[in-house]
Design a protein around this motif. Structure first.
Motif, short mmCIF file in Angstrom:
data_model
loop_
_atom_site.label_atom_id
_atom_site.label_comp_id
_atom_site.label_asym_id
_atom_site.label_seq_id
_atom_site.Cartn_x
_atom_site.Cartn_y
_atom_site.Cartn_z
N GLU A 186 3.12 6.11 -5.16
CA GLU A 186 2.80 6.34 -6.50
C GLU A 186 1.67 7.30 -6.77
O GLU A 186 1.66 8.23 -7.73
CB GLU A 186 2.23 4.92 -6.99
N THR A 187 0.42 7.08 -5.93
CA THR A 187 -0.56 8.27 -5.85
C THR A 187 -0.05 9.53 -5.81
O THR A 187 -0.42 10.56 -6.45
CB THR A 187 -1.68 7.89 -5.13
N MET A 214 0.93 -1.23 -0.07
CA MET A 214 0.05 -0.13 -0.05
C MET A 214 0.94 1.33 0.10
O MET A 214 0.59 2.21 -0.54
CB MET A 214 -0.88 -0.11 1.30
N ALA A 215 1.98 1.10 0.74
CA ALA A 215 2.79 2.29 0.62
C ALA A 215 3.37 2.49 -0.67
O ALA A 215 3.49 3.71 -1.05
CB ALA A 215 4.27 2.03 1.75
N ASP A 216 3.45 1.65 -1.44
CA ASP A 216 3.96 1.89 -3.08
C ASP A 216 2.66 2.57 -3.59
O ASP A 216 3.00 3.51 -4.66
CB ASP A 216 4.17 0.65 -3.42
N ASN A 217 1.57 2.02 -3.48
CA ASN A 217 0.31 2.75 -3.93
C ASN A 217 0.22 4.18 -3.60
O ASN A 217 -0.14 4.99 -4.41
CB ASN A 217 -0.81 1.92 -3.49
N THR A 218 0.51 4.50 -2.31
CA THR A 218 0.32 5.75 -1.88
C THR A 218 1.53 6.55 -2.52
O THR A 218 1.27 7.97 -2.85
CB THR A 218 0.49 5.69 -0.36
N LYS A 220 2.84 10.72 -6.21
CA LYS A 220 3.80 11.15 -7.19
C LYS A 220 3.09 11.54 -8.45
O LYS A 220 3.39 12.55 -8.89
CB LYS A 220 4.61 10.00 -7.70
N LYS A 221 2.12 10.84 -8.66
CA LYS A 221 1.07 11.23 -9.81
C LYS A 221 0.25 12.60 -9.65
O LYS A 221 0.33 13.30 -10.11
CB LYS A 221 0.03 9.99 -10.21
N THR A 222 -0.06 12.58 -8.34
CA THR A 222 -0.95 13.72 -8.00
C THR A 222 0.28 14.92 -8.00
O THR A 222 0.09 16.10 -8.70
CB THR A 222 -1.22 13.79 -6.48
N VAL A 223 1.52 14.88 -7.63
CA VAL A 223 2.38 16.15 -7.75
C VAL A 223 2.68 16.17 -9.17
O VAL A 223 2.91 17.49 -9.66
CB VAL A 223 3.76 15.56 -6.98
N GLU A 224 2.83 15.09 -9.99
CA GLU A 224 3.05 15.35 -11.44
C GLU A 224 1.98 16.27 -12.29
O GLU A 224 2.13 17.02 -12.99
CB GLU A 224 3.41 14.07 -12.16
N THR A 225 0.83 15.52 -11.89
CA THR A 225 -0.62 16.35 -12.23
C THR A 225 -0.39 17.90 -12.08
O THR A 225 -0.75 18.55 -12.98
CB THR A 225 -1.66 15.50 -12.04
N ALA A 226 -0.19 17.99 -10.55
CA ALA A 226 -0.11 19.39 -10.02
C ALA A 226 0.86 20.25 -10.93
O ALA A 226 0.63 21.31 -11.15
CB ALA A 226 0.05 19.54 -8.63
N ALA A 227 2.08 19.72 -11.06
CA ALA A 227 3.24 20.18 -11.70
C ALA A 227 2.86 20.60 -13.16
O ALA A 227 3.13 21.76 -13.65
CB ALA A 227 4.47 19.57 -11.52
N ASN A 228 2.07 19.62 -13.75
CA ASN A 228 1.97 19.71 -15.20
C ASN A 228 0.65 20.75 -15.41
O ASN A 228 0.65 21.79 -16.19
CB ASN A 228 1.50 18.38 -15.93
N THR A 229 0.00 20.88 -14.26
CA THR A 229 -1.04 21.92 -14.37
C THR A 229 -0.83 23.18 -14.15
O THR A 229 -1.06 24.07 -14.73
CB THR A 229 -2.48 21.45 -13.29
N VAL A 230 0.32 23.13 -13.22
CA VAL A 230 0.75 24.76 -12.89
C VAL A 230 1.64 24.99 -14.16
O VAL A 230 1.77 26.32 -14.42
CB VAL A 230 1.85 24.58 -11.69
N LYS A 231 2.37 24.12 -14.64
CA LYS A 231 3.41 24.57 -16.00
C LYS A 231 2.35 25.25 -16.91
O LYS A 231 2.55 26.10 -17.66
CB LYS A 231 4.15 23.33 -16.25
#
Length: 168
Positions: A7-8, A1-5, A10-21
């Protein structure tokens, strides 16, 4: 679950970074477009002002040229009037002198005091009438000369007044 969390997150940060960018790029593009529009509007306004200024200066130069031409025309008309008046005066003086000489010859041939007085009276009357006629002619010439001299200036003043009234 830790990997899942992880990963989630990381994806949220990437999505947020992409949105901000993406938002930053969109904001930069909008800012640049607005800056280009402002620059174009400023350049157009500057060109318009420069064109109007150049047109105004050109119009002012044309007005100055027309005013100078009016003054030259006025001076030429005045000179023509003076020449006409001078020629008329010389002609009258010559005729008056000739009439005076003829009258003197006629008076010298008078046979009596009565005839002398009649000849002198007749000559004085004709000389006075000729003088008054000459003064009338000179007045007419002078009046016409003044009128002709002021005509070009009056036309320029009228044109200028009409132009200023139209501009209001």
């Amino acid at each position: 679950m830790a990997d899942n969390t992880a990963e989630t997150v990381k994806k949220t940060v990437e999505t947020a970074a992409n949105t901000v960018k993406a938002s930053a790029e969109k904001a930069q593009a909008t800012f640049q477009a607005n800056a280009e529009q402002a620059q174009a509007a400023g350049a157009k306004a500057f060109r318009d002002v420069a064109d109007k200024s150049a047109a105004g200066i050109s119009e002012l130069n044309a007005q100055g040229k027309q005013n100078l031409e009016a003054l030259v025309a006025s001076a030429a008309a005045a000179q023509k009037g003076v020449e006409t008046l001078s020629a008329q005066s010389v002609a009258f003086t010559k005729k008056s002198w000739e009439d005076g000489v003829a009258a003197a010859q006629s008076l010298s041939q008078a046979r009596s005091i009565q005839e002398l007085l009649e000849l002198q009276t007749t000559w004085a009357k004709s000389a006075t009438e000729a003088y008054l006629a000459e003064v009338t002619k000179a007045t007419d010439i002078l009046t016409a000369s003044v009128k002709d001299s002021f005509k070009p200036i009056n036309e320029r003043v009228t044109a200028s007044v009409e132009k200023f009234q139209a501009a209001r």
